[in-house]
Write an enzyme that holds these catalytic residues in place. Structure first.
Site: not given
Length: 258
Positions: A35, A107, A148, A150, A248
């Site tokens: 990101e 990502y 990441d 997710n 975050d």
DNA sequence: ATGGTTGTTGCACAA
């Protein structure tokens, strides 16, 4: 010792000072960023070069964007998919060979909700990653797909499994997609070193979730067995989630023996 | 059930 880190920085433009400070402190050899939210021409090459890193960036601007920084060489860079599949307009995958390790910065799509087209895209994206491994990589090699995902691999990786019933990140198909990568020969290196739950890498900005301990572990270093065996330590630096204007996500650090 | 926050860009959307 080879130190690798993966970190979803949630906009490298907004985070550049915090990222460079953190890199000065921890001096990783290989850095996978997600990101970046930058176009390739806006990537701060010089800043990282001055710190001794070679850089590769795969960006689209505004959303997504992945990068690899390396002090131990950066060869055979590949952005995106290496197959005959459909065009993927989203910049979510970047490969490079660094210090003898084939490294990917990934990502994985968020999914949004179980009934969203983006959730289907997420599952297809992960299956395409598995196919890429089948077609181009050797499970006996030194390889790590960092990023990441997710996906919280199991219930230890979520502050409240109940809170995610009917939502993304913990659904059976997502965990099955992750298991397909494990079936190929990848291993969640963190779990080699830590059995306990409650160690997270992401906390929602909203509702004081970080302060309340409401997080998830979704940032993973998935490594082949021969590489995972070299891991001496894995830590998530939750200190990086504190203070002013944090991402975050917290960075995940792995030290590999030579 | 909804809300809460941050970063993009521009007065919404993605996470």
């Amino acid at each position: 010792m080879l130190r690798l880190v993966t970190w979803n920085v949630n906009s490298l433009k907004a985070r550049l000072d915090r990222v460079t400070e953190w890199l000065e402190q921890f001096s990783p050899d290989i850095v996978c960023l997600q990101e970046t939210k930058l176009a390739d021409k806006a990537f701060p090459d010089l800043t990282f070069r001055e710190m001794g890193y070679d850089c590769a960036h795969h960006g689209q601007g505004q959303w997504n964007g992945v990068a690899i920084l390396s002090k131990v060489g950066l060869d055979d860079v590949r952005a995106g998919w290496d197959d005959d599949g459909e065009d993927d307009p989203e910049a979510r995958l970047l490969w490079a060979t660094c210090g003898g390790v084939r490294v990917a910065s990934a990502y994985v799509p968020n999914g949004r909700s179980l009934d969203d087209d983006h959730y289907t895209y997420k599952l297809r994206w992960l299956e395409r990653l598995r196919a890429t491994l089948d077609d181009h990589e050797d499970a006996g090699s030194q390889l790590a797909i960092c990023g990441d995902y997710n996906i919280a691999p199991d219930d230890r990786d979520v502050w409240s499994p109940k809170a995610f019933e009917g939502a993304t990140h913990t659904s059976e198909p997502e965990r099955a997609a992750l298991a397909r990568l494990e079936e190929w020969g990848l291993e969640d290196v963190f779990r080699r070193h830590h059995d306990v739950g409650g160690l997270f890498s992401w906390w929602d900005y909203r509702g004081g979730d970080f302060h309340q301990g409401r997080g998830m572990r979704i940032d993973l270093v998935m490594a082949t067995r021969s590489l995972a065996e070299r891991s001496a330590m894995v830590v998530i630096d939750r200190n990086a989630r504190k203070g002013k204007q944090p991402s975050d996500h917290a960075p995940v650090v792995v030290d590999f023996t030579d």
